[in-house]
Design an enzyme around this catalytic site. Structure first.
Site, PDB file in Angstrom:
ATOM      1  N   SER A 711      52.226  28.853  13.961  1.00  0.00           N
ATOM      2  CA  SER A 711      53.582  28.682  13.438  1.00  0.00           C
ATOM      3  C   SER A 711      53.838  27.292  12.874  1.00  0.00           C
ATOM      4  CB  SER A 711      54.611  28.987  14.536  1.00  0.00           C
ATOM      5  OG  SER A 711      54.493  28.094  15.620  1.00  0.00           O
ATOM      6  N   LYS A 754      63.331  28.837  19.550  1.00  0.00           N
ATOM      7  CA  LYS A 754      63.160  27.736  18.598  1.00  0.00           C
ATOM      8  C   LYS A 754      64.506  27.260  18.050  1.00  0.00           C
ATOM      9  CE  LYS A 754      58.475  29.078  17.243  1.00  0.00           C
ATOM     10  NZ  LYS A 754      57.602  29.627  16.204  1.00  0.00           N
TER      11      LYS A 754
END
Length: 822
Positions: A711, A754
């Protein structure tokens, strides 16, 4: 000193044999007037006790004992004779021996026809072992000689006591089949009271514990009294056995010993009011009539019950068979608790016990609604997954409470044996049913809420794979006929509501995952944690520490500081510990001074209660440097921000260096990003020569923490592009997304965590893959407030959003134009 000898009526005194007792000219004083060294050899015996004054043959088996006997006999020295606690111990130490024994002398050694050695030992005086001084080549120990307290000869009570012991011993010999009847002649001829008591103690077939108890008694009169009690009990038992044998002998054949023993037991049971075995079987048969069994299960039970009747109660198979039948009767066959199908009450219960978790509550209420409409439904298999401490396990309790069902929790962490789930076949020694069946017995109903905790931590080894055994349990199409190896009949699990919990779905096998409906229980934001603490944690910990609600208050701003500076987690488990610590310290201060010094815990007081802050919030560090980009990462304890830094240094070959404890996938992302920029240098107006003359170093700070995953792909690409172009990155911007070699931006997971990390750090804008938009749409608006999202499909779009036209001070120009002039 002479050794007097007692002979039976048919024995020739001239025979070369050894006397049973030693009389020492009739004076006990001579017996105790011996000189014994404090440190002497120790001869351990198995199930034998030697008393003072008595001669006893001992067969010598151990090599060390044989060496001891031969040396002691040669030197004419005394030895300590003690009994082992466990007969099977081959090399006993002090803890394996009884401390009280006898100092003995070896009268003679005899070599037997079978090549074994027998020692004739003569007891002299009692002694106590103090400590072992040597173990090689045999045991040696320090001993203390114990004095004997012998009553006076004119003590009539003691004389009567000795006579009673003599009479009872003769009665026992006459009624016993073990001892020779001629032994009674020897007993009659012993005139010395002390030697008579010791002779009986040594030669009577008493339990070894009784003999140990006798030799420990220091007073001869008390020893004689205890011996009289034992003899009285033994004589009575022998006479009862003789009476039973007499009554049973009329109905049996002498040659059928086994049948004879059974008749004896039956006669005893008749005396006590009937056979316990028969009563138990009758009770089980009556219970079986009331059970809600199908025909196959009932026939199986009756067949096994008939087998139990034919099995002897002393057989090892009897207890196994009895255990099997008792478990069959204990299972809740067809027993169900009535569900509470009041949706408003159920919703109220779920909201009361847990704050947030809207998805999970919605799914449970949907299940209840269908159950209310259909009135019969196979229970679903739900898997709650998420980070530790977010309330997955406790949610199961709330579900059980809202449904008014029984609650069972089975922890699967570390289970690596298939038999833990399916059970063992009852042919094995120590066979048991599996934990599923045992839990249902404990619950007492066939439709409990069954929590399978930590399903992601199942192991497997040579004993099978328990996750495979769970496939049948968790398949709604199969678990109506769950087959436990021990039970060996089908049991219906279809009405059980199974709820599995897990932290990580990656370790759960695919087939098992396919059978469960996955519901994510994500981490909490700070605002949610504050509400959870106020509504649940504070009352719970106050009660646990004996503090009333009016004693201490912890306001919201204090709770927020605890969450931000003293915990770093997705759940609230660590927060609960910190609150508990505050109340513990307050309780101690109250117990010491009699009052609470702090009735309201303010943020400034936390240093006194919890020490200096353990964590600092991840904060955005600005965009003053080229090559520094903020990324978003997911961890098991929630989301975090990370910084990717890129620097350039002159050097031939254009070497790429990666540091920061990066995993293989993350290193590959950096190489992909660099290769994309090399292939599309014109996009950034870069001279191709820069890659040959400048070395590139990519670093991710906090090198002690391992980092991996794809990511950070676009974060690394942006960092490289910023460093090579010397352009600043847009302020208050973070990004997450995987990159391909063609520059495509792929979606990533852990979006909610996140986003929470970005909000904590003060980020205002987030770049992510367009395919992640569906994840953003599912998140509540309260989490998204104050954030702007940029959805991209290609790295070019990332560069266009993230890179500004402003260059850093003292920037080096790597553009095509600059390179052409040189």
């Amino acid at each position: 000193m002479k050794i007097d000898r007692y002979f039976t009526e048919n024995e020739d005194p001239s025979d070369n044999a050894f006397s049973l007792i030693a009389d020492f000219d009739g004076t006990e004083d001579q017996l105790f007037d011996i000189k014994v060294d404090s440190n002497i050899p120790v001869l351990p015996l198995r199930n034998m006790i030697l008393f003072p004054g008595v001669l006893m043959p001992v067969s010598i088996g151990r090599r060390s004992s044989l060496k001891l006997i031969k040396e002691a006999e040669k030197k004419g020295s005394y030895i300590a004779v003690v009994c082992q606690k466990m007969a099977q111990t081959e090399e006993p130490v002090l803890e394996d021996l009884h401390r009280i024994g006898t100092v003995a002398k070896i009268v003679r050694l005899l070599e037997m026809p079978d090549q074994s050695t027998t020692a004739i030992l003569q007891g002299m005086v009692r002694m106590e072992l103090k400590e072992i001084t040597s173990t090689h080549p045999y045991l040696r120990a320090n001993v203390d000689v114990l004095e004997e307290e012998i009553p006076q000869k004119d003590n009539k009570e003691f004389t009567a006591l000795v006579d009673s012991c003599k009479d009872l011993t003769i009665r026992y010999i006459k009624s016993s089949d073990i001892l020779h009847q001629e032994s009674a002649f020897a007993i009659r001829n012993i005139t010395n009271p002390m030697f008579l008591i010791h002779f009986i103690c040594t030669n009577m077939p008493l339990k070894i514990e009784q003999k140990i108890e006798l030799i420990k008694i220091p007073l001869l009169s008390v020893r004689a009294q205890k011996l009289l009690e034992i003899l009285t009990r033994e004589v009575q038992l022998e006479e009862i056995k003789a009476s039973i044998q007499l009554r049973a002998r009329e109905d049996i054949d002498q040659q059928q010993r086994e049948y004879f023993l059974q008749q004896q037991i039956k006669t005893i049971q008749d005396e006590l009011g009937g056979s316990g075995q028969e009563q138990e079987i009758d009770e089980m048969r009556i219970k079986a009539e009331k059970m809600k069994w199908d025909l196959e299960t009932k026939n199986t039970f009756l067949k096994e019950l008939a087998k139990l009747e034919r099995t002897h109660s002393q057989s090892p198979d009897y207890s196994v068979q009895l255990n099997y039948l008792q478990i069959m009767l204990s299972l809740p066959w067809g027993i169900f608790t009535t569900d509470n199908i009041n949706l408003k009450n159920a919703e109220k219960t779920l909201n009361k016990d847990h704050y947030g978790l809207e998805k999970v509550k919605e799914r449970i209420l949907e299940h209840l609604a269908v159950l209310k409409l259909k009135n019969d439904m196979k229970s679903p298999i739900i898997c709650l997954y998420g980070p530790p401490g977010v309330g997955k396990t406790s949610l199961g309790k709330s579900i059980a409470a809202s449904l008014k069902r029984k609650y069972i929790r089975m922890s699967l962490g570390g289970v690596h044996d298939e038999a833990e789930i399916r059970g063992h076949r009852k042919t094995y020694v120590g066979a048991m049913p599996g934990r599923v069946i045992k839990s249902l017995v404990k619950a007492g109903s066939s439709n409990p809420v069954f929590i399978l905790d930590e399903v992601d931590k199942l192991g497997n080894d040579r004993q099978g794979d328990p996750s495979s055994a769970l496939l049948e349990v968790l398949d709604p199409e199969q678990n109506s006929t769950f087959h436990d190896n021990f039970l060996d009949v089908d049991f219906d699990l279809s009405k059980v509501m199974f709820i599995a919990t897990a932290n990580n779905l990656n370790t759960i096998p695919g087939p098992l995952l396919d059978r469960m409906e996955l519901i994510e229980v994500s981490g909490y934001i700070t605002e949610e944690k504050i509400e959870i603490a106020r509504k649940h944690l504070l009352p719970k910990e106050m009660e646990a520490n004996g503090i009333k609600k009016t004693d201490i208050k912890i306001p919201k701003d204090t709770l927020e500081l605890i969450i931000e500076s003293y915990t770093r987690e997705s759940g609230v488990r660590e927060l609960e510990k910190k609150i508990n610590k505050i109340f513990r310290k307050s309780a101690r201060q109250y117990a010491t001074d009699g009052y609470f010094a702090k009735t309201e815990i303010k943020p400034a007081d936390l240093v006194d209660f919890l020490g200096t802050p353990e964590y600092t919030r991840d904060k955005y560090q600005g965009n003053e440097y080229a090559g520094v980009v903020t990324g978003l990462a997911w961890t098991s304890v929630g989301g975090e921000i990370l910084f990717v830094e890129t620097s350039l240094s002159r050097g031939k070959g254009g070497r790429l260096t990666l540091t920061g404890n990066l995993g293989d996938v993350m290193k590959e992302s950096a190489m992909l990003a660099l290769e994309y920029i090399k292939a599309h240098a014109s996009l950034l107006n870069l001279s191709e020569e820069v890659f040959d003359n400048w070395n590139i170093h990519v670093h991710v700070p906090e090198g002690a923490i391992p980092k991996d995953g794809p990511s950070a792909g676009i974060t690394m690409a942006t960092s490289l592009a910023s460093a090579l172009t010397q352009r600043k990155v847009k302020a208050n911007l973070a990004m997450t997304g995987e990159i391909t070699l063609r520059g495509k931006v792929l979606p990533v997971g852990g979006v909610k965590e996140k986003i929470l990390a970005a909000k904590r750090a003060g980020i205002k804008e987030i770049i992510m893959s367009a395919e992640n938009k569906k994840n953003i749409d599912e998140i509540q608006d309260m989490y998204l407030k104050g954030l702007t999202f940029h959805y991209v499909n290609d790295v070019r779009e990332v560069f266009a959003i993230a890179l500004t036209d402003e260059k850093v001070a003292d920037a080096v120009d790597f553009s095509v134009k600059k390179a052409a002039k040189e």
